[in-house]
Design a protein around this motif. Structure first.
Motif, short mmCIF file in Angstrom:
data_model
loop_
_atom_site.label_atom_id
_atom_site.label_comp_id
_atom_site.label_asym_id
_atom_site.label_seq_id
_atom_site.Cartn_x
_atom_site.Cartn_y
_atom_site.Cartn_z
N LYS A 123 -39.05 15.29 40.21
CA LYS A 123 -40.06 16.40 40.27
C LYS A 123 -41.19 16.22 39.42
O LYS A 123 -41.07 15.78 38.29
N ILE A 124 -42.23 16.67 39.77
CA ILE A 124 -43.61 16.84 39.09
C ILE A 124 -44.25 18.26 38.95
O ILE A 124 -44.10 18.88 39.76
N GLN A 125 -44.70 18.49 37.74
CA GLN A 125 -45.45 19.64 37.55
C GLN A 125 -46.47 19.77 36.44
O GLN A 125 -46.50 18.74 35.86
N GLU A 126 -47.22 20.31 36.51
CA GLU A 126 -48.70 20.57 35.92
C GLU A 126 -48.69 22.07 35.28
O GLU A 126 -48.65 23.05 36.01
N HIS A 127 -48.80 21.99 33.94
CA HIS A 127 -48.94 23.52 33.30
C HIS A 127 -50.33 23.62 32.71
O HIS A 127 -50.48 23.19 31.49
N PHE A 128 -51.12 24.64 33.31
CA PHE A 128 -52.46 24.89 32.81
C PHE A 128 -52.47 26.07 32.13
O PHE A 128 -52.04 27.12 32.58
N THR A 129 -52.96 25.90 30.87
CA THR A 129 -53.14 27.33 30.20
C THR A 129 -54.63 27.35 29.58
O THR A 129 -55.22 26.75 29.19
N ALA A 130 -55.07 28.64 29.52
CA ALA A 130 -56.33 29.10 29.24
C ALA A 130 -56.13 30.53 28.21
O ALA A 130 -55.76 31.31 29.07
N TYR A 131 -56.79 30.61 27.04
CA TYR A 131 -56.73 31.69 26.19
C TYR A 131 -58.13 32.38 26.03
O TYR A 131 -59.17 31.46 25.79
N ASN A 132 -58.40 33.50 25.89
CA ASN A 132 -59.54 34.33 25.24
C ASN A 132 -59.06 35.11 24.39
O ASN A 132 -58.69 36.27 24.58
N LEU A 133 -59.10 34.76 23.04
CA LEU A 133 -58.67 35.63 21.89
C LEU A 133 -59.73 36.44 21.58
O LEU A 133 -60.41 36.16 20.95
N THR A 134 -59.40 37.85 21.50
CA THR A 134 -60.39 38.80 21.14
C THR A 134 -60.12 39.33 19.92
O THR A 134 -61.11 39.92 19.38
N TYR A 135 -58.97 39.09 19.06
CA TYR A 135 -58.84 39.40 17.83
C TYR A 135 -57.96 38.50 17.04
O TYR A 135 -56.93 38.03 17.78
N ILE A 136 -58.23 38.09 15.98
CA ILE A 136 -57.64 36.97 15.50
C ILE A 136 -57.19 37.74 13.96
O ILE A 136 -57.76 38.37 13.20
N ALA A 137 -55.57 37.73 13.87
CA ALA A 137 -55.26 38.19 12.77
C ALA A 137 -55.62 37.24 11.41
O ALA A 137 -55.72 36.28 11.52
#
Length: 786
Positions: free
Chosen positions: A457-471
């Motif tokens: 089995k092969i798979q690809e995990h794409f993730t993207a973030y747009n953080l509007t508030y940083i603690a």
């Protein structure tokens, strides 16, 4: 012209034990006319005819009688002697009977007037009407109208298995009966029942399924325990508006606790339950639950309100709402809204679920739309939470869109993709908010044959973030926008060997199943990625054959490892039942994992995981056991263990013993779990059962939770008492807090029951617990057909 008496002929006796009387006269009456008479002569089989002045044939039996469209239903009469006037009346003496399609009247003497359709019965009268039986000395009845009365009857109702006696029973029509100064019980011993209801009048209406007792008093063991000017009850198991059995209890948080629900049957698919609750330590709470159901939607709304809590001096309330609806073509919508007024509401005023499932600290507020059809699955929702201390508030999803598409076994290939776009928000705390988008396509191929399988089995995990508030606690230099693309390759393979073996005089099939599972995921620095929905996965036999050591989509663990496992099973050769299983598994690392939940987290330097061992056995139909161990070879230390067995040699005989240990970790506040649990349901006498559960903590040296009680099961009633100790979520100097409450149950089978959670708690506390039996199912109107 009067009839001459026709005497009964003596039957031939086959033997002294099997002699059967033969009726000398059987008469069929049905608004006699020449047409009816002709039908009777043509259609009835009349063996051994006897002359009669009526122009009819008197014979031992009539096999069939058919009516024309203008005729009244037939009356069949049977007796030893008959006398009467043609087309007017008939007197029957000795084993006399009158029958029609719904009614049977039996007596020593019967007089039937055809013109008025009136039957007068005297001496050992037995009336069977629509399956209900009345017995008394005298009865008068209009047969077709089912209208009349019977004096000082005893009676039995097939639909409810109820019995009783009265001064008089009045049949108003085929559906309604009025009983004067009567009793009712479901006990078989009607002469001296354990419980009964005595009333000045009881109205029974089978058409509306309603029974009404006027000036009713409920007696238990001849002691009055409840009285009411009007008692309403259903005649069958169908719903009926009226008072429900009250709930009475005593607890350390509410004092004496009494709830009196009233049920309103609005429609067949809608109802409302209103339940005032009186608590001596809190005040008066009002609760209302509305339920609705249709072919395409259903839901429940519960509102609870305590205007003035005598202890907190505040108004306290709770709302619980859920709704689901099918829109058609795979589309549905749902909504859940749950909220309480304050942080200690579930501990102070919670329902019985509090004592079986623990204190609720998260209340879900969510609405969404789903689509499931063919290869597609779609979820669109808005989700938030009310969080009570000491729990930490999870992220809300405002909104979320999740889409899955998958295909299976296309020339051996499985493939698909999952995509998700979510905005994560917080209501409390100093945490990072933002948007996350991920895409996870995969492709696998299955090579499966006799005794083996190989699945790459092969798979690809794409993730993207747009953080509007940083603690304020975020790492220095954390970007607001970031992304990652992480591939994963896995290869799952195994073999299955079988051989016949004979153990303890029985034939078994033993399997030997080696399995190898390889995973490779390259390292990618994810320290700046927030933790919206991600945590470390549990480590056990169910999780060891997975690609990622985290649950959620904010962390993808790097991996270059293989999991080796070996399982053997013993299967009954004749039934296919698995009687025993033994498993051992361990992971071996070609490269150490570097990805952690939080930066600078200490990493394990060992080149292998903890060793997992598990076993389960069923010794016959009465005994089962299971064990599981997690052992760290480097530290030479037991990390976790679960041991348990269950023994149930017969119904309502069960004994469960279990022990669990988990080494202290930061997740457990550096306090280990070291608990021993025993639970049982066991007969003490033929009718008395003991029920108990004890969960003892060896670290705190106290009972964490437990219940001990008993149930006495008689033929038509059950009595139960118990004392429960439960964890209330309040700690004092590090020691878990507990509360106590009294549980009670009184069930009058076939009539009513009072239970403040005893049976529910016994079910939750003792695996394999069996409640005391109820009454047999109601009989049909033909069960005791005469």
């Amino acid at each position: 012209m009067p009839l001459r008496k026709t005497r009964r002929t003596k039957p031939r006796r086959c033997s002294p034990l099997h002699a059967t009387p033969l009726f000398a006269a059987i008469v069929a009456t049905a608004s006699w006319s020449p047409h009816a008479h002709a039908q009777l002569s043509a259609k009835a089989a009349i063996p051994t005819p006897v002359d009669s002045p009526w122009g009819l044939k008197l014979a031992p039996q009539v096999e069939e009688h058919l009516l024309g469209p203008d005729e009244k239903p037939a009356r069949f009469t049977i007796s030893d002697y008959a006398a009467g006037t043609l087309d007017q009346d008939i007197s029957l003496t000795g084993s006399a009977e009158i029958r029609n399609t719904t009614t049977v009247i039996k007596a020593e003497n019967l007089h039937y007037d055809q013109d008025t359709d009136r039957a007068d019965a005297y001496g050992n009268v037995r009336l069977v009407n629509n399956g209900n039986t009345f017995t008394g000395p005298e009865a008068h009845l209009k047969v077709e109208a089912n209208e009349g009365f019977i004096l000082t009857p005893t009676y039995h109702f097939n639909s409810t298995s109820g019995n009783g006696h009265a001064q008089q029973a009045n049949l108003l029509d085929p559906e309604r009966t009025k009983i004067d100064h009567g009793t009712y019980t479901a006990c078989k011993c009607a002469d001296d029942p354990a419980w009964y209801v005595s009333a000045s009048q009881v109205d029974l209406d089978s058409g509306s399924n309603l029974g009404v007792a006027h000036n009713g008093v409920l007696f238990f063991e001849h002691v009055p325990i409840f009285a009411s000017p009007i008692m309403t009850f259903p005649l069958t198991g169908d719903r009926q508006s009226g008072l429900l059995p009250p709930t009475v209890g005593i607890s350390s948080t509410t004092g004496l606790d009494y709830t009196q629900p009233y049920y309103i049957n609005i429609a067949p698919n809608r109802d409302l339950t209103v339940a005032p609750r009186i608590m001596t330590d809190r005040g008066v709470q009002l609760s209302a639950t509305y339920r609705y159901l249709s072919p395409t939607y259903s839901g429940t709304l519960t509102v609870q309100d305590l205007p003035h809590d005598m202890q907190t001096k505040t108004n306290r309330w709770a709302i619980y709402f859920n709704h689901t609806q099918q829109l058609g073509d795979g589309v549905s919508v749902y909504a859940n809204y749950n909220k309480v007024s304050d942080a200690t509401y579930p501990e102070d005023l919670g329902s019985n679920d509090l004592f079986t499932t623990g204190t609720q600290v998260l209340y879900q507020q969510e609405a969404g739309l789903t689509y499931n059809k063919g290869d597609w699955s779609i979820l669109a929702r808005v989700q938030n939470w009310q969080t009570l201390p000491p729990s930490t508030a999870p992220y809300g999803r405002e909104p979320q869109l999740n889409v899955k598409w998958s295909k299976y076994d296309v020339d051996g290939f499985d493939f698909g993709v999952e995509g998700d776009a979510t905005r994560f928000t917080v209501t409390t705390g100093d945490m990072t908010e933002g948007d996350r988008l991920y895409l996870n396509p995969y492709l696998s191929y299955s090579l499966i044959g006799p005794g083996y399988f190989v699945i790459p089995k092969i798979q690809e995990h794409f993730t993207a973030y747009n953080l509007t508030y940083i603690a304020s606690t975020a790492p220095a230099g954390q970007p607001r926008q970031l992304s990652s693309a992480i591939p994963t390759f896995s290869l799952d393979s195994g073999l299955v060997f079988e051989r016949p073996v004979r153990l303890f005089g029985m034939d078994y099939i033993q399997t030997l199943e080696p399995r190898a599972y390889y995973v490779y995921t390259p390292y990618h620095n994810q320290n700046f990625q927030p933790l919206f929905d991600t945590a470390e996965a549990d480590f056990g036999l169910a999780e060891i054959y997975t690609e990622n050591t985290f649950v959620g989509n904010d962390r993808i663990a790097d991996a270059n490892k293989v999991t080796l496992g070996l399982t053997t099973r013993f299967i009954n050769a004749s039934t296919g039942d698995e009687r025993a299983r033994f498993t051992i598994a361990q992971q071996y690392y070609f490269q150490q994992q570097r990805v952690t939940l939080v930066p600078d987290e200490t990493l394990d330097s060992a080149n292998h995981s903890d060793l997992l061992l598990g076993a389960s056995m069923k010794l016959g139909a009465t005994f089962a056991t299971g064990v599981a161990f997690q052992y760290n070879q480097s530290l030479n230390e037991l990390i976790r263990s679960n041991i348990g067995f269950a023994w149930s040699p017969a119904e309502r005989e069960v004994l469960n013993v279990s022990y669990r240990y988990t080494r202290a970790t930061e997740t457990l506040d550096n306090v280990p779990i070291n608990q021993f649990v025993v639970s049982t349901q066991w007969p003490i006498t033929a009718h008395l059962y003991g029920v108990a559960r004890v969960n003892y903590d060896f670290i705190a040296h106290q009972v964490v939770d437990g219940v001990i009680g008993m149930q006495y099961d008689a033929e038509c009633w059950t009595l139960g008492l118990a004392v429960q100790r439960y964890a209330n979520g309040i700690e004092t100097t590090g020691v878990p807090g507990t509360g106590t409450r009294i549980l009670a149950q009184l069930e009058l089978k076939g009539f009513s029951k009072i239970d403040n959670g005893l049976v529910e708690q016994f079910r939750a506390s003792v695996p394999g617990y069996t409640p005391t039996p109820g009454l047999p199912p109601p009989n049909s109107r033909f069960t005791n057909y005469e």
